[in-house]
Scaffold this motif. Structure first.
Motif, PDB file in Angstrom:
ATOM      1  N   SER A   5       0.832  -1.194   0.000  1.00 16.75           N
ATOM      2  CA  SER A   5       0.000   0.000   0.000  1.00 16.75           C
ATOM      3  C   SER A   5       0.874   1.254   0.000  1.00 16.75           C
ATOM      4  CB  SER A   5      -0.923   0.005   1.223  1.00 16.75           C
ATOM      5  OG  SER A   5      -0.172   0.244   2.402  1.00 16.75           O
ATOM      6  N   ASP A   6       0.234   2.422  -0.198  1.00 17.01           N
ATOM      7  CA  ASP A   6       0.966   3.685  -0.187  1.00 17.01           C
ATOM      8  C   ASP A   6       1.186   4.225   1.224  1.00 17.01           C
ATOM      9  OD1 ASP A   6       1.095   3.727  -2.970  1.00 17.01           O
ATOM     10  OD2 ASP A   6      -0.850   4.730  -3.149  1.00 17.01           O
ATOM     11  N   ASP A   7       0.616   3.570   2.215  1.00 15.30           N
ATOM     12  CA  ASP A   7       0.717   4.006   3.600  1.00 15.30           C
ATOM     13  C   ASP A   7       2.026   3.462   4.196  1.00 15.30           C
ATOM     14  OD1 ASP A   7       0.493   4.408   6.349  1.00 15.30           O
ATOM     15  OD2 ASP A   7      -1.677   4.173   6.328  1.00 15.30           O
ATOM     16  N   GLN A   8       3.022   4.337   4.352  1.00 19.60           N
ATOM     17  CA  GLN A   8       4.340   3.876   4.789  1.00 19.60           C
ATOM     18  C   GLN A   8       4.321   3.335   6.213  1.00 19.60           C
ATOM     19  OE1 GLN A   8       7.563   6.587   4.104  1.00 19.60           O
ATOM     20  NE2 GLN A   8       7.001   6.989   1.990  1.00 19.60           N
ATOM     21  N   LEU A   9       3.608   4.002   7.116  1.00 23.37           N
ATOM     22  CA  LEU A   9       3.556   3.519   8.491  1.00 23.37           C
ATOM     23  C   LEU A   9       2.918   2.136   8.567  1.00 23.37           C
ATOM     24  CD1 LEU A   9       2.567   6.728  10.493  1.00 23.37           C
ATOM     25  CD2 LEU A   9       4.726   5.495  10.616  1.00 23.37           C
ATOM     26  N   ALA A  10       1.849   1.965   7.818  1.00 17.12           N
ATOM     27  CA  ALA A  10       1.179   0.663   7.809  1.00 17.12           C
ATOM     28  C   ALA A  10       2.088  -0.400   7.192  1.00 17.12           C
ATOM     29  CB  ALA A  10      -0.127   0.758   7.034  1.00 17.12           C
ATOM     30  N   ALA A  11       2.836  -0.033   6.162  1.00 14.21           N
ATOM     31  CA  ALA A  11       3.743  -0.980   5.509  1.00 14.21           C
ATOM     32  C   ALA A  11       4.843  -1.429   6.467  1.00 14.21           C
ATOM     33  CB  ALA A  11       4.350  -0.343   4.261  1.00 14.21           C
ATOM     34  N   VAL A  12       5.393  -0.487   7.241  1.00 16.25           N
ATOM     35  CA  VAL A  12       6.421  -0.835   8.220  1.00 16.25           C
ATOM     36  C   VAL A  12       5.847  -1.771   9.284  1.00 16.25           C
ATOM     37  CG1 VAL A  12       7.874   0.077  10.074  1.00 16.25           C
ATOM     38  CG2 VAL A  12       7.829   1.216   7.852  1.00 16.25           C
ATOM     39  N   ALA A  13       4.636  -1.454   9.758  1.00 10.19           N
ATOM     40  CA  ALA A  13       3.984  -2.317  10.755  1.00 10.19           C
ATOM     41  C   ALA A  13       3.795  -3.723  10.202  1.00 10.19           C
ATOM     42  CB  ALA A  13       2.646  -1.717  11.165  1.00 10.19           C
ATOM     43  N   ALA A  14       3.436  -3.813   8.926  1.00  7.27           N
ATOM     44  CA  ALA A  14       3.214  -5.117   8.307  1.00  7.27           C
ATOM     45  C   ALA A  14       4.510  -5.918   8.205  1.00  7.27           C
ATOM     46  CB  ALA A  14       2.598  -4.933   6.925  1.00  7.27           C
TER      47      ALA A  14
ATOM     48  N   GLU B 140      12.483 -11.123  -0.390  1.00  6.79           N
ATOM     49  CA  GLU B 140      12.100 -10.326  -1.563  1.00  6.79           C
ATOM     50  C   GLU B 140      12.171  -8.827  -1.258  1.00  6.79           C
ATOM     51  OE1 GLU B 140       7.899  -9.562  -3.872  1.00  6.79           O
ATOM     52  OE2 GLU B 140       8.352 -11.612  -3.253  1.00  6.79           O
ATOM     53  N   LEU B 141      11.769  -8.451  -0.059  1.00  5.31           N
ATOM     54  CA  LEU B 141      11.761  -7.035   0.327  1.00  5.31           C
ATOM     55  C   LEU B 141      13.167  -6.445   0.400  1.00  5.31           C
ATOM     56  CD1 LEU B 141       8.996  -7.020   3.098  1.00  5.31           C
ATOM     57  CD2 LEU B 141       8.825  -6.121   0.765  1.00  5.31           C
ATOM     58  N   LEU B 142      14.181  -7.280   0.570  1.00  3.02           N
ATOM     59  CA  LEU B 142      15.553  -6.780   0.607  1.00  3.02           C
ATOM     60  C   LEU B 142      15.968  -6.132  -0.712  1.00  3.02           C
ATOM     61  CD1 LEU B 142      17.325  -9.747   2.434  1.00  3.02           C
ATOM     62  CD2 LEU B 142      16.815  -7.485   3.389  1.00  3.02           C
TER      63      LEU B 142
ATOM     64  N   ALA C 254      13.437   2.160  -0.072  1.00  6.19           N
ATOM     65  CA  ALA C 254      14.550   1.898   0.836  1.00  6.19           C
ATOM     66  C   ALA C 254      14.077   1.540   2.241  1.00  6.19           C
ATOM     67  CB  ALA C 254      15.470   3.117   0.890  1.00  6.19           C
ATOM     68  N   PHE C 255      13.018   2.179   2.726  1.00  4.47           N
ATOM     69  CA  PHE C 255      12.602   1.910   4.099  1.00  4.47           C
ATOM     70  C   PHE C 255      12.120   0.472   4.255  1.00  4.47           C
ATOM     71  CE2 PHE C 255       8.543   3.109   2.233  1.00  4.47           C
ATOM     72  CZ  PHE C 255       7.608   2.314   2.904  1.00  4.47           C
ATOM     73  N   LEU C 256      11.572  -0.111   3.207  1.00  5.92           N
ATOM     74  CA  LEU C 256      11.166  -1.514   3.275  1.00  5.92           C
ATOM     75  C   LEU C 256      12.389  -2.428   3.285  1.00  5.92           C
ATOM     76  CD1 LEU C 256       8.059  -1.642   0.890  1.00  5.92           C
ATOM     77  CD2 LEU C 256       8.079  -1.749   3.391  1.00  5.92           C
ATOM     78  N   ARG C 257      13.401  -2.080   2.497  1.00  4.04           N
ATOM     79  CA  ARG C 257      14.646  -2.866   2.516  1.00  4.04           C
ATOM     80  C   ARG C 257      15.262  -2.840   3.919  1.00  4.04           C
ATOM     81  NH1 ARG C 257      15.938   0.165  -2.306  1.00  4.04           N
ATOM     82  NH2 ARG C 257      17.529   1.306  -1.130  1.00  4.04           N
ATOM     83  N   ASP C 258      15.276  -1.638   4.515  1.00  2.14           N
ATOM     84  CA  ASP C 258      15.910  -1.489   5.823  1.00  2.14           C
ATOM     85  C   ASP C 258      15.185  -2.286   6.904  1.00  2.14           C
ATOM     86  OD1 ASP C 258      17.596   0.216   4.501  1.00  2.14           O
ATOM     87  OD2 ASP C 258      16.839   2.053   5.420  1.00  2.14           O
ATOM     88  N   HIS C 259      13.861  -2.195   6.937  1.00  2.00           N
ATOM     89  CA  HIS C 259      13.114  -2.902   7.974  1.00  2.00           C
ATOM     90  C   HIS C 259      13.158  -4.417   7.759  1.00  2.00           C
ATOM     91  CE1 HIS C 259      11.317   0.273  10.491  1.00  2.00           C
ATOM     92  NE2 HIS C 259      11.468   1.027   9.416  1.00  2.00           N
ATOM     93  N   ALA C 260      13.198  -4.843   6.502  1.00  2.61           N
ATOM     94  CA  ALA C 260      13.326  -6.273   6.237  1.00  2.61           C
ATOM     95  C   ALA C 260      14.681  -6.792   6.725  1.00  2.61           C
ATOM     96  CB  ALA C 260      13.153  -6.559   4.747  1.00  2.61           C
TER      97      ALA C 260
END
Length: 269
Positions: free
Chosen positions: A64-73, A91-93, A98-104
């Motif tokens: 989704s476009d919601d970054q906070l929700a994506a990080v929570a997920a 896959e997220l790596l 970038a924020f998804l790569r980092d949290h993954a």
């Protein structure tokens, strides 16, 4: 801080173990603090329900476009012990965001090593920055359980990158990996006179931490005893200035000797 215009009933009726309710709360909470609280509910709900259906629901939120929700997920995904969850985190790596790569990279450190993720984490080290630090940390956590896989991935990244700063980061990471494969790779970089100085220094520093490795100890001792040409940068301990040769604080100019703002020329002058 207001997050978006959506409204929701934030009463106590929401169950922390109901994935659907937790997902909805993360998406509709109007304030950032409420999102953080809802994220904790989501993590607990994901851990309780698990399975591929949970992974599919979290994937939709991540995309989704919601970054906070994506990080929570992503953090919810870290609690789902299913192969599809590991595959998605890997896959997220390589995700464009970038924020998804980092949290993954962050959450993978608490999971079992995954072969296809090791190469992607090595690529994260190459990129550098805070994300590179997170990737390095996860590789260090995985190294005791997959030492040769991690070392070979880092060696492959070394072969593909000529930038000295990148190579130094990779060598530093190799120094965190136990086993003969990593030790040999670090020794080669430390002894290679054709290697860039910053890379050799990273290798020597890494060798200094490898206690009990006779070859590493011998090479470090040789480099310190015979550093080579004066401009080699690998100076022995006898060539370093002792603390007595440095200026003490009493020799520094005090604040009264500095020009005050009144002594600066104004724009009219």
């Amino acid at each position: 801080m207001t997050r978006h215009n959506a409204t929701a009933d934030l009463g106590d009726a929401v169950s922390t173990h109901d994935l659907t309710s937790a997902l909805e709360r993360v998406q509709t909470s109007p304030f950032v603090l409420d999102v953080l609280r809802a994220s904790e509910d989501l993590v607990r709900a994901a851990a309780a329900e698990r399975g591929p259906e949970t992974v599919a629901a979290l994937r939709r939120l991540i995309e989704s476009d919601d970054q906070l929700a994506a990080v929570a997920a992503v953090h919810g995904l870290s609690q789902v012990f299913d192969d599809s969850a590991d595959a998605l985190l890997s896959e997220l790596l390589s995700h464009e965001r970038a924020f998804l790569r980092d949290h993954a990279a962050w959450v993978l450190g608490a999971r079992l090593p995954r072969i296809d993720a090791i190469g992607r984490l090595a690529a994260g080290v190459v990129r550098g920055g805070f994300g590179g630090f997170l990737a390095q940390r996860t590789l260090e956590q995985w190294a005791p359980h997959a030492a040769d896989h991690v070392a070979l991935a880092l060696e492959g990244a070394l072969s593909a990158n000529l930038d000295p700063t990148v190579r130094a980061r990779l060598v530093e990471t190799l120094g965190l990996v136990p086993g003969g494969v990593a030790a040999r790779a670090v020794l080669e970089r430390a002894a290679d006179e054709g290697e860039d100085l910053v890379v050799r220094c990273a290798a020597v520093a890494a060798l200094g931490d490898r206690r009990g490795n006779a070859s590493a100890e011998a090479l470090v001792t040789a480099l310190l005893d015979d550093p080579g040409e004066p401009d080699s940068g690998l100076e022995g301990p006898g060539e370093l200035e002792g603390p007595g040769e440095l200026e003490g604080p009493g020799e520094l100019e005090g604040p009264g000797e500095l020009e005050g703002p009144g002594e600066l020329e104004g724009p009219g002058e």
